[in-house]
Enzyme design. Structure first.
Site, PDB file in Angstrom:
ATOM      1  N   LYS A 142       5.516  -4.344   2.478  1.00  0.00           N
ATOM      2  CA  LYS A 142       6.546  -3.284   2.194  1.00  0.00           C
ATOM      3  C   LYS A 142       7.322  -3.192   3.394  1.00  0.00           C
ATOM      4  O   LYS A 142       8.438  -3.588   3.251  1.00  0.00           O
ATOM      5  CB  LYS A 142       5.778  -2.114   1.578  1.00  0.00           C
ATOM      6  CG  LYS A 142       5.224  -2.426   0.332  1.00  0.00           C
ATOM      7  CD  LYS A 142       4.176  -1.389   0.057  1.00  0.00           C
ATOM      8  CE  LYS A 142       3.036  -1.391  -0.845  1.00  0.00           C
ATOM      9  NZ  LYS A 142       3.359  -2.269  -2.085  1.00  0.00           N
ATOM     10  N   TRP A 199      -3.838   3.719  -6.709  1.00  0.00           N
ATOM     11  CA  TRP A 199      -4.556   3.326  -5.572  1.00  0.00           C
ATOM     12  C   TRP A 199      -5.374   4.230  -5.034  1.00  0.00           C
ATOM     13  O   TRP A 199      -6.494   3.555  -4.585  1.00  0.00           O
ATOM     14  CB  TRP A 199      -3.386   2.866  -4.491  1.00  0.00           C
ATOM     15  CG  TRP A 199      -2.178   1.940  -4.974  1.00  0.00           C
ATOM     16  CD1 TRP A 199      -1.022   2.133  -5.177  1.00  0.00           C
ATOM     17  CD2 TRP A 199      -2.587   0.569  -5.370  1.00  0.00           C
ATOM     18  NE1 TRP A 199      -0.632   1.008  -5.751  1.00  0.00           N
ATOM     19  CE2 TRP A 199      -1.249   0.031  -5.944  1.00  0.00           C
ATOM     20  CE3 TRP A 199      -3.651  -0.214  -5.493  1.00  0.00           C
ATOM     21  CZ2 TRP A 199      -1.166  -1.252  -6.480  1.00  0.00           C
ATOM     22  CZ3 TRP A 199      -3.608  -1.430  -6.011  1.00  0.00           C
ATOM     23  CH2 TRP A 199      -2.342  -1.906  -6.632  1.00  0.00           C
ATOM     24  N   ASP A 233      -4.382   5.899   3.351  1.00  0.00           N
ATOM     25  CA  ASP A 233      -3.450   4.414   2.934  1.00  0.00           C
ATOM     26  C   ASP A 233      -2.273   4.813   2.995  1.00  0.00           C
ATOM     27  O   ASP A 233      -1.457   5.729   2.293  1.00  0.00           O
ATOM     28  CB  ASP A 233      -3.846   4.176   1.324  1.00  0.00           C
ATOM     29  CG  ASP A 233      -3.072   3.015   0.970  1.00  0.00           C
ATOM     30  OD1 ASP A 233      -2.282   2.380   1.547  1.00  0.00           O
ATOM     31  OD2 ASP A 233      -3.539   2.816  -0.052  1.00  0.00           O
TER      32      ASP A 233
HETATM   33  N1  PMP Z   1      -2.158   0.732  -1.789  1.00  0.00           N
HETATM   34  C1  PMP Z   1      -1.012   1.083  -2.089  1.00  0.00           C
HETATM   35  C2  PMP Z   1      -0.337   2.540  -1.726  1.00  0.00           C
HETATM   36  C3  PMP Z   1      -0.408   0.152  -2.639  1.00  0.00           C
HETATM   37  O1  PMP Z   1       1.127   0.071  -3.011  1.00  0.00           O
HETATM   38  C4  PMP Z   1      -0.745  -1.187  -2.957  1.00  0.00           C
HETATM   39  C5  PMP Z   1      -0.015  -2.295  -3.805  1.00  0.00           C
HETATM   40  N2  PMP Z   1       1.138  -2.827  -3.177  1.00  0.00           N
HETATM   41  C6  PMP Z   1      -2.105  -1.394  -2.366  1.00  0.00           C
HETATM   42  C7  PMP Z   1      -2.806  -0.291  -1.917  1.00  0.00           C
HETATM   43  C8  PMP Z   1      -2.778  -2.645  -2.873  1.00  0.00           C
HETATM   44  O2  PMP Z   1      -2.314  -3.441  -1.850  1.00  0.00           O
HETATM   45  P1  PMP Z   1      -2.845  -5.034  -1.869  1.00  0.00           P
HETATM   46  O3  PMP Z   1      -2.177  -5.833  -3.048  1.00  0.00           O
HETATM   47  O4  PMP Z   1      -2.235  -5.580  -0.388  1.00  0.00           O
HETATM   48  O5  PMP Z   1      -4.318  -5.386  -2.015  1.00  0.00           O
END
Ligand code: PMP
Length: 360
Positions: A196, A102, A172
């Site tokens: 989550k 990520w 994040d």
């Molecule tokens: N950042 C983190 C730490 C994640 O775990 C995730 C995926 N669950 C994301 C970003 C991407 O999230 P999304 O699928 O909502 O774009």
């Protein structure tokens, strides 16, 4: 089938009482004659929901007054673009620590628009640790310093924040939001996808210091402009109305538990049960160095792919679902977000003990 213990990394378990309340209110919300799903986002009833949700975010996270709270769409992933476009427009430069997929994706997106300095990476050991940072390598003129504070896939978490001085720290916190107390004032911006710890997928919570808003690049699409969303109270267009409503129910539940500090205590207890077992087991091993272990995502392996697969299969049959590790790392991963009851973790450990005894 009864409800299972769902160890999914996200979307993941929600508190059962929240689901029940949403079910009770599904068809007729508080006697207003319609579902929240059917409500105009401009109605008084809905205004109370979104304002109530923001007030709870501010209360539970102790958000200082000089921060804006936004409910956006496009997933956490849209923030990978929105952050450089909005906050990287002064010196067009940022620092990023790469602690997993990520953070890497955030770096890749930022590179389209600004200069990205990769300060450190833990790719050399499959992201099983948080790199030690040398402050002298930080860019003094960076517009922001970016971290992924809890790494969902690899199960690592920053227990110490980088000292970035005057450079705003952006994190994040998708997979750890409201799982432990965070001092918002240490950050320029925090954001989290909801799916989550906060509710259903479709909403991203953004908390941004006011002085970082309003300096976006000219190319910034209207929907990617924080200022536009601030000016319109997250209602420039139709917000994800139902997701925000469920988030409010989840926040009420966190408050009922005693707030984030109380939830943190429970999370520490839950994680300790599983880590203590992993540290004592001869078959199962945690993959993360002890000092950087996440409270939320706990990857583990047996060291034998066939045995891993057998464990995933048999645990599923026993009502412990979604324990298969991320496709990029294999093995197993138990995500134990706020809504996972301690009984679920205890039952999983009992199951692992039994599996170990049977497969010696
Ligand atoms: N950042 C983190 C730490 C994640 O775990 C995730 C995926 N669950 C994301 C970003 C991407 O999230 P999304 O699928 O909502 O774009």
């Amino acid at each position: 089938m009864d409800r299972v213990y769902n160890f999914s990394a996200g979307p993941s378990m929600l508190p059962e009482s929240v689901l029940q309340k949403a079910a009770d209110q599904m068809v007729n919300y508080e006697g207003c004659g319609m579902s929240v799903m059917e409500m105009s986002h401009r109605s008084k009833d809905y205004e109370a929901i979104i304002n109530g949700c923001e007030a709870l975010v501010r209360e539970l996270m102790n958000v200082p007054d000089n921060y804006k709270v936004l409910f956006l769409q496009g997933g956490a992933s849209s923030q990978f673009t929105m952050i450089p476009m909005n906050i990287g427009n002064k010196n067009k430069k940022c620092d990023i620590v790469v602690t997993g997929q990520w953070a890497k994706k955030a770096a890749q997106e930022a590179k389209r628009y600004i200069e990205v300095n990769e300060i450190a990476s833990s790719a050399d050991k499959t992201f099983s640790y948080i790199p030690k940072l040398d402050k002298s390598t930080f860019s003094k003129d960076a517009d922001y310093f970016y971290i992924c504070m809890n790494n969902t896939i690899y199960g690592t978490k920053y227990n110490e924040l980088p000292d970035t001085g005057d450079v705003p720290l952006i994190a994040d916190i998708s997979s750890m939001v409201m799982s432990e107390v965070i001092d918002v004032s240490k950050f320029g911006m925090l954001y989290a996808g909801a799916q989550k710890n906060l509710g259903p997928a479709g909403v991203t919570l953004c908390i941004i210091r006011e002085d970082l808003i309003g300096n976006e690049m000219d190319i910034t699409p209207t929907m990617f402009n924080y200022q536009i969303h601030v000016d319109n109270g997250s209602m420039y267009n139709t917000p994800p109305t139902y997701g925000i409503y469920v988030m409010k129910l989840v926040l009420e539940w966190i408050k009922e538990q005693g707030g984030v500090a109380a939830v943190q205590k429970m999370n520490e207890e839950k994680a300790k049960i599983l880590y203590d077992f992993l540290d004592s087991s001869e078959m199962f091993k945690g993959t993360v160095v002890p000092e950087d272990r996440s409270l939320m995502n706990i990857p583990f392996i047996t060291g034998n792919d066939e045995l891993d697969a057998k464990f995933v299969k048999e645990s599923k049959e026993a009502g412990f679902v979604n324990l298969k590790g991320h496709r990029s790392v294999g093995g197993m991963r138990a995500s134990i977000y706020n809504a996972m009851p301690i009984e679920g973790v205890k039952a999983l450990v009992e199951f692992m003990k039994k599996f170990e005894a049977e497969n010696k």
